[in-house]
Design a protein around this motif. Sequence first.
Motif, PDB file in Angstrom:
ATOM      1  N   GLU A  20       0.828  -1.212   0.000  1.00  0.00           N
ATOM      2  CA  GLU A  20       0.000   0.000   0.000  1.00  0.00           C
ATOM      3  C   GLU A  20       0.863   1.263   0.000  1.00  0.00           C
ATOM      4  N   GLN A  21       1.983   1.227   0.752  1.00  0.00           N
ATOM      5  CA  GLN A  21       2.874   2.393   0.785  1.00  0.00           C
ATOM      6  C   GLN A  21       3.467   2.669  -0.605  1.00  0.00           C
ATOM      7  N   ILE A  22       3.857   1.632  -1.304  1.00  0.00           N
ATOM      8  CA  ILE A  22       4.412   1.801  -2.666  1.00  0.00           C
ATOM      9  C   ILE A  22       3.340   2.379  -3.600  1.00  0.00           C
ATOM     10  N   LYS A  23       2.112   1.871  -3.468  1.00  0.00           N
ATOM     11  CA  LYS A  23       1.020   2.342  -4.305  1.00  0.00           C
ATOM     12  C   LYS A  23       0.741   3.830  -4.069  1.00  0.00           C
ATOM     13  N   ARG A  24       0.755   4.246  -2.777  1.00  0.00           N
ATOM     14  CA  ARG A  24       0.503   5.663  -2.445  1.00  0.00           C
ATOM     15  C   ARG A  24       1.601   6.558  -3.004  1.00  0.00           C
ATOM     16  N   ARG A  25       2.868   6.082  -2.877  1.00  0.00           N
ATOM     17  CA  ARG A  25       3.978   6.898  -3.379  1.00  0.00           C
ATOM     18  C   ARG A  25       3.861   7.084  -4.901  1.00  0.00           C
ATOM     19  N   LYS A  26       3.419   6.032  -5.597  1.00  0.00           N
ATOM     20  CA  LYS A  26       3.240   6.145  -7.043  1.00  0.00           C
ATOM     21  C   LYS A  26       2.143   7.160  -7.396  1.00  0.00           C
ATOM     22  N   ILE A  27       1.059   7.117  -6.623  1.00  0.00           N
ATOM     23  CA  ILE A  27      -0.036   8.075  -6.865  1.00  0.00           C
ATOM     24  C   ILE A  27       0.437   9.503  -6.646  1.00  0.00           C
ATOM     25  N   GLU A  28       1.176   9.720  -5.544  1.00  0.00           N
ATOM     26  CA  GLU A  28       1.681  11.062  -5.246  1.00  0.00           C
ATOM     27  C   GLU A  28       2.687  11.515  -6.302  1.00  0.00           C
ATOM     28  N   ALA A  29       3.500  10.581  -6.804  1.00  0.00           N
ATOM     29  CA  ALA A  29       4.470  10.919  -7.844  1.00  0.00           C
ATOM     30  C   ALA A  29       3.751  11.335  -9.126  1.00  0.00           C
ATOM     31  N   ARG A  30       2.646  10.607  -9.466  1.00  0.00           N
ATOM     32  CA  ARG A  30       1.883  10.969 -10.663  1.00  0.00           C
ATOM     33  C   ARG A  30       1.247  12.343 -10.522  1.00  0.00           C
ATOM     34  N   LYS A  31       0.749  12.641  -9.316  1.00  0.00           N
ATOM     35  CA  LYS A  31       0.160  13.956  -9.070  1.00  0.00           C
ATOM     36  C   LYS A  31       1.184  15.068  -9.252  1.00  0.00           C
ATOM     37  N   ARG A  32       2.412  14.843  -8.704  1.00  0.00           N
ATOM     38  CA  ARG A  32       3.476  15.850  -8.847  1.00  0.00           C
ATOM     39  C   ARG A  32       3.859  16.028 -10.322  1.00  0.00           C
ATOM     40  N   LYS A  33       3.885  14.902 -11.061  1.00  0.00           N
ATOM     41  CA  LYS A  33       4.239  14.957 -12.483  1.00  0.00           C
ATOM     42  C   LYS A  33       3.193  15.747 -13.278  1.00  0.00           C
ATOM     43  N   LYS A  34       1.900  15.474 -12.997  1.00  0.00           N
ATOM     44  CA  LYS A  34       0.821  16.195 -13.681  1.00  0.00           C
ATOM     45  C   LYS A  34       0.877  17.690 -13.375  1.00  0.00           C
TER      46      LYS A  34
END
Length: 450
Positions: A20-34
């Motif tokens: 779950e922690q890896i999944k959240r970090r990926k979501i936050e990374a995508r948000k920062r990228k967008k």
Amino acid sequence: MGNRREDLESVERKRPSREEQIKRRKIEARKRKKKRQRRRIAISILTVLLVAILGTALYIYNFLSGLKTNTLGTGVAPISSQDPINILVLGMDIGDVDNQGNKSGRRSDTIMVLNYNPNTKKVHVVSIPRDTLVEIDAYLDSGEYRRYWKINTAYVLGGEEEIKTHVEDLLGINLNYIVEVDYTAFRSIVDALGGIEMKIEQDMFYDDDEQNLHINFKAGETVLLDGKKAEEFFRWRKNNDGSGGDEGDLGRINNQHQFISKVINKALSPSIVFKAPKILEAISQNVDTNIPAKNLISLGMKIMRLKPADIIMTTLQGEPEYIYGESFLIADKETNRELINALNAESTSSAPIITSVNREELKVLVLNGTKIDGLASSARDTLLSLGYTNIEVGNTDNIEKSVIETDNKDLKDLLKNDIGIEKSGKISKSEYKEYDAVIVLGKDYNLFGN
């Protein structure tokens, strides 16, 4: 002790798993990228807008600095912002064929007045026939005195001031500025527009070797006129065998008005912004005027906000007469009273309807679509009092709302003003095609007080 163990077990259950922690970090990374992408897009858009603004400013600066505004004396701006702006537009011929740089021998091949009235938010383009009679104390090359001259020779006899004086007298206006366009300028402006598509209404075959003018258009064809071909269309007056020119200069003016209407439609379309640099360059390099550049741009912006219907083209009216064995057009202020009033109107309501349609030449049918006896005859009498001469009346099926049927837009606008009927459409029945217009009176007609 037992409670503490339970609390630790509860915290352990709430702690996210590694997946779950890896999944959240990926979501936050995508948000920062967008977010970074949106920022880059915004910066790119701002950069493009800035470049466009700077580019437009550069083109306008080049236009302002390159415009030839000091060759025709000083223009006179309107006293008030509510006063009309009147511009004399002269289309000049080449004059001395062997020495085209010599402007003293040039004649005004086309004479127009552009009138912008800020009170009515309309533009009138008034053509003055070349054969219009003016009085000038001058002499022929033979030394013989002449009192009467055609207005297109006024430029040769006395320059801009001479022709300006006569145009002001004919139209009852004060001219503020002058624009001179020779055919080199005309061709370059048309080419900058990307050409004008025209349907050729009649055969046009004419050759003038002296001016290197060769016109060859066939009736019925549709041609994209580049600058050179547009000049040929604009200048045609009659064919080599004398045919096709029964109306003389008036027929030529009618062709010019059709062409100018096409130019106006193209110039007022949104896509014109992409052609603006070339158009501005063509104007600045080839047009002589005494309009200050900033005033020209201001007027251009006002005209760009108008609809094509707000730009009205008409011709100075007069009667033909032979003097010195030549055909002249005799114009007077009373003949052109409506035109003169429109050029100086102080409000939209006081401005008369100006049109090239001649009421005397129209064939109109008035039909009574009600049970009120004599309604069509009453409308006929109203039209006769306004100058219509060929009016027929009849009856038809009852209708609620009156309507004007005609395929001619100018006639539709004229009849709306003359008869007070707003609804309009094209002629609906084949048996009515012999008429220029059909007016069907409905039950609402009497409510107008006609």
